[in-house]
Design a protein around this motif. Structure first.
Motif, PDB file in Angstrom:
ATOM      1  N   GLY A   1       1.597   3.478   2.074  1.00 28.69           N
ATOM      2  CA  GLY A   1       2.477   3.642   3.243  1.00 28.69           C
ATOM      3  C   GLY A   1       3.753   2.826   3.100  1.00 28.69           C
ATOM      4  N   ASN A   2       3.643   1.614   2.588  1.00 34.26           N
ATOM      5  CA  ASN A   2       4.831   0.790   2.349  1.00 34.26           C
ATOM      6  C   ASN A   2       5.762   1.485   1.357  1.00 34.26           C
ATOM      7  OD1 ASN A   2       2.662  -2.017   2.298  1.00 34.26           O
ATOM      8  ND2 ASN A   2       4.107  -1.562   3.925  1.00 34.26           N
TER       9      ASN A   2
ATOM     10  N   ALA B   1       8.163   9.258   4.521  1.00 33.34           N
ATOM     11  CA  ALA B   1       6.938   9.926   4.961  1.00 33.34           C
ATOM     12  C   ALA B   1       6.068   8.907   5.699  1.00 33.34           C
ATOM     13  CB  ALA B   1       6.208  10.462   3.750  1.00 33.34           C
ATOM     14  N   ARG B   2       5.378   9.388   6.726  1.00 34.07           N
ATOM     15  CA  ARG B   2       4.434   8.528   7.439  1.00 34.07           C
ATOM     16  C   ARG B   2       3.068   8.753   6.799  1.00 34.07           C
ATOM     17  NH1 ARG B   2       2.765   9.461  13.187  1.00 34.07           N
ATOM     18  NH2 ARG B   2       3.596  11.492  12.669  1.00 34.07           N
ATOM     19  N   VAL B   3       2.465   7.695   6.335  1.00 35.40           N
ATOM     20  CA  VAL B   3       1.183   7.835   5.650  1.00 35.40           C
ATOM     21  C   VAL B   3       0.081   7.337   6.574  1.00 35.40           C
ATOM     22  CG1 VAL B   3      -0.149   7.182   3.613  1.00 35.40           C
ATOM     23  CG2 VAL B   3       2.323   7.473   3.436  1.00 35.40           C
TER      24      VAL B   3
ATOM     25  N   GLN C   1       0.860  -1.196   0.000  1.00 34.13           N
ATOM     26  CA  GLN C   1       0.000   0.000   0.000  1.00 34.13           C
ATOM     27  C   GLN C   1       0.892   1.240   0.000  1.00 34.13           C
ATOM     28  OE1 GLN C   1       0.023   1.628   3.116  1.00 34.13           O
ATOM     29  NE2 GLN C   1       0.734   0.051   4.512  1.00 34.13           N
TER      30      GLN C   1
ATOM     31  N   LYS D   1      -1.929   4.778  11.385  1.00 37.39           N
ATOM     32  CA  LYS D   1      -1.112   4.557  10.180  1.00 37.39           C
ATOM     33  C   LYS D   1      -1.902   3.807   9.119  1.00 37.39           C
ATOM     34  CE  LYS D   1       3.223   2.991  10.217  1.00 37.39           C
ATOM     35  NZ  LYS D   1       4.551   2.533  10.622  1.00 37.39           N
ATOM     36  N   MET D   2      -1.700   4.170   7.862  1.00 35.06           N
ATOM     37  CA  MET D   2      -2.325   3.406   6.783  1.00 35.06           C
ATOM     38  C   MET D   2      -1.775   1.988   6.857  1.00 35.06           C
ATOM     39  SD  MET D   2      -2.422   4.159   2.668  1.00 35.06           S
ATOM     40  CE  MET D   2      -3.413   5.631   2.746  1.00 35.06           C
TER      41      MET D   2
ATOM     42  N   GLY E   1       7.114   4.783   3.032  1.00 33.68           N
ATOM     43  CA  GLY E   1       7.857   4.491   4.257  1.00 33.68           C
ATOM     44  C   GLY E   1       9.031   3.562   4.049  1.00 33.68           C
ATOM     45  N   ALA E   2       8.975   2.706   3.034  1.00 34.73           N
ATOM     46  CA  ALA E   2      10.035   1.702   2.891  1.00 34.73           C
ATOM     47  C   ALA E   2      10.559   1.561   1.459  1.00 34.73           C
ATOM     48  CB  ALA E   2       9.529   0.358   3.403  1.00 34.73           C
TER      49      ALA E   2
HETATM   50  P1  AMP Z   1       4.360  -3.817   7.076  1.00 33.77           P
HETATM   51  O1  AMP Z   1       3.807  -4.245   5.778  1.00 33.77           O
HETATM   52  O2  AMP Z   1       3.364  -3.171   7.978  1.00 33.77           O
HETATM   53  O3  AMP Z   1       5.188  -4.865   7.752  1.00 33.77           O
HETATM   54  O4  AMP Z   1       5.386  -2.634   6.743  1.00 33.77           O
HETATM   55  C1  AMP Z   1       6.518  -2.818   5.947  1.00 33.77           C
HETATM   56  C2  AMP Z   1       7.287  -1.530   5.914  1.00 33.77           C
HETATM   57  O5  AMP Z   1       6.506  -0.478   5.337  1.00 33.77           O
HETATM   58  C3  AMP Z   1       7.722  -1.055   7.283  1.00 33.77           C
HETATM   59  O6  AMP Z   1       9.128  -0.979   7.273  1.00 33.77           O
HETATM   60  C4  AMP Z   1       7.147   0.322   7.485  1.00 33.77           C
HETATM   61  O7  AMP Z   1       8.186   1.219   7.769  1.00 33.77           O
HETATM   62  C5  AMP Z   1       6.547   0.682   6.139  1.00 33.77           C
HETATM   63  N1  AMP Z   1       5.172   1.174   6.336  1.00 33.77           N
HETATM   64  C6  AMP Z   1       4.051   0.428   6.444  1.00 33.77           C
HETATM   65  N2  AMP Z   1       2.951   1.199   6.587  1.00 33.77           N
HETATM   66  C7  AMP Z   1       3.389   2.490   6.585  1.00 33.77           C
HETATM   67  C8  AMP Z   1       2.743   3.768   6.682  1.00 33.77           C
HETATM   68  N3  AMP Z   1       1.422   3.872   6.817  1.00 33.77           N
HETATM   69  N4  AMP Z   1       3.518   4.879   6.619  1.00 33.77           N
HETATM   70  C9  AMP Z   1       4.860   4.776   6.474  1.00 33.77           C
HETATM   71  N5  AMP Z   1       5.519   3.616   6.372  1.00 33.77           N
HETATM   72  C10 AMP Z   1       4.810   2.486   6.425  1.00 33.77           C
END
Ligand code: AMP
Length: 315
Positions: free
Chosen positions: A4-5, A170-172, A2, A181-182, A8-9
């Motif tokens: 955010g991923n 960026a934090r989404v 998504q 968080k998204m 953020g990553a």
């Molecule tokens: P996840 O899929 O939740 O394990 O997230 C994988 C990576 O995506 C993590 O390293 C987070 O830093 C980044 N991430 C996930 N959701 C968000 C978000 N809403 N905003 C910023 N970074 C995010």
């Protein structure tokens, strides 16, 4: 994946590939700890790989590979298991959390030995830095403990890795609940922008984004979380700053519409490349094989060093 991923990553990985010698592994074998249906992991692997390349990981620069294509991961994982104690594995909070959540369900032994495979993932590549979230810090600690123990038993073999906090992108936040968080696990899809959402769906989600009852546009996460989230997303998508963008708007409607447009434009080439790769499985698998061959050349040298230092009889 998504939005955010991405902000953020993923996007940081794409930048990071030029700053260090990065290895980006798709941990399909780890996924087997909780899989009981054929083809699910393989399909998810291809989709994730297509997304890696679509966002810009360059197979000529980065090493993007599939864990199961590099047999040294499972080979080294056995050596790791022989150099970690039962007590150390028992202390892993992830294991306790995951088994508690699966109470009454099948709990594989691999869920318990998981950290040994993860230690192999890291140590095979002489990794100096491992970007991990808080949930993985304990697994990085146990990797260091195993490496230090192995080095003291068998002589200097492994580089001792360090956990680093990934560069903050960026934090989404969720478009419907901008204080959360998204996330894929959000209660409703309306606040979540998937990387593969249709442009019309994306525009609609932004149009319906939660704002507030005031009417001025300014960046202030505390008192205006909804508007600030839109400004931050808009900024991340266009390479500008939220404050700069805020100056161009006096009303919420146009900000929502333009932010939606900016995200659609950002995702358009990514979605196109993704579709191309998913339509051409041969090309996608060829890119992965290239990464896996590069990964293997490093991994096999490490495993050979391990066996030699232990003193196994050469093949
Ligand atoms: P996840 O899929 O939740 O394990 O997230 C994988 C990576 O995506 C993590 O390293 C987070 O830093 C980044 N991430 C996930 N959701 C968000 C978000 N809403 N905003 C910023 N970074 C995010």
């Amino acid at each position: 994946m998504q939005l955010g991923n991405y902000f953020g990553a993923l996007r940081n990985w794409v930048i990071g590939q030029h700053e260090c010698d990065g290895f980006y592994g798709i941990a399909d074998l780890h996924a087997l700890t909780v899989t009981d249906t054929p083809n699910v992991v393989g399909q998810a692997t291809l989709e994730l790989a297509a997304m890696f390349f679509a966002v810009g990981l360059d197979p000529d620069v980065a090493t993007a590979f599939v864990q199961s294509h590099v047999p040294e991961h499972t080979q080294l994982s056995w050596v790791m298991a022989c150099n970690v104690s039962f007590g150390e594995l028992t202390r892993m909070t992830q294991f306790k959390d995951k088994t508690a959540k699966r109470e009454g369900e099948f709990t594989s032994g691999a869920l318990f030995t998981y950290p040994t495979l993860m230690a192999a993932d890291i140590l095979l590549y002489d990794a100096e830095e491992v970007p991990v979230g808080d949930d993985q810090r304990q697994h990085l600690e146990i990797t260091r403990d195993i490496a230090i123990r192995f080095n003291s038993r068998f002589g200097e073999t492994f580089v001792i890795p360090r956990a680093i906090t990934p560069k903050a992108g960026a934090r989404v936040m969720d478009l419907q609940d901008p204080t959360s968080k998204m996330s894929k696990s959000a209660a409703s899809d309306a606040g979540l922008v998937n990387m593969l959402d249709d442009p019309a769906v994306i525009l609609k989600k932004f149009k319906r984004a939660v704002t507030d009852s005031e009417s001025d546009v300014r960046f202030d996460r505390e008192t205006k979380p909804g508007i600030s989230n839109l400004l931050e997303i808009h900024a991340a998508a266009t390479g500008r700053t939220p404050d700069e963008i805020a100056k161009g708007y006096t009303q919420y409607g146009p900000l929502k519409a333009d932010t939606g447009d900016a995200v659609v434009e950002l995702l358009r080439p990514i979605q196109a490349r993704y579709a191309e790769l998913m339509d051409d499985r041969g090309e996608l698998v060829a890119l992965l094989r290239k990464g896996s061959a590069k990964a293997r050349s490093v991994a096999s040298a490490t495993l050979a060093r391990v066996y030699e230092h232990i003193g196994l009889v050469p093949r």
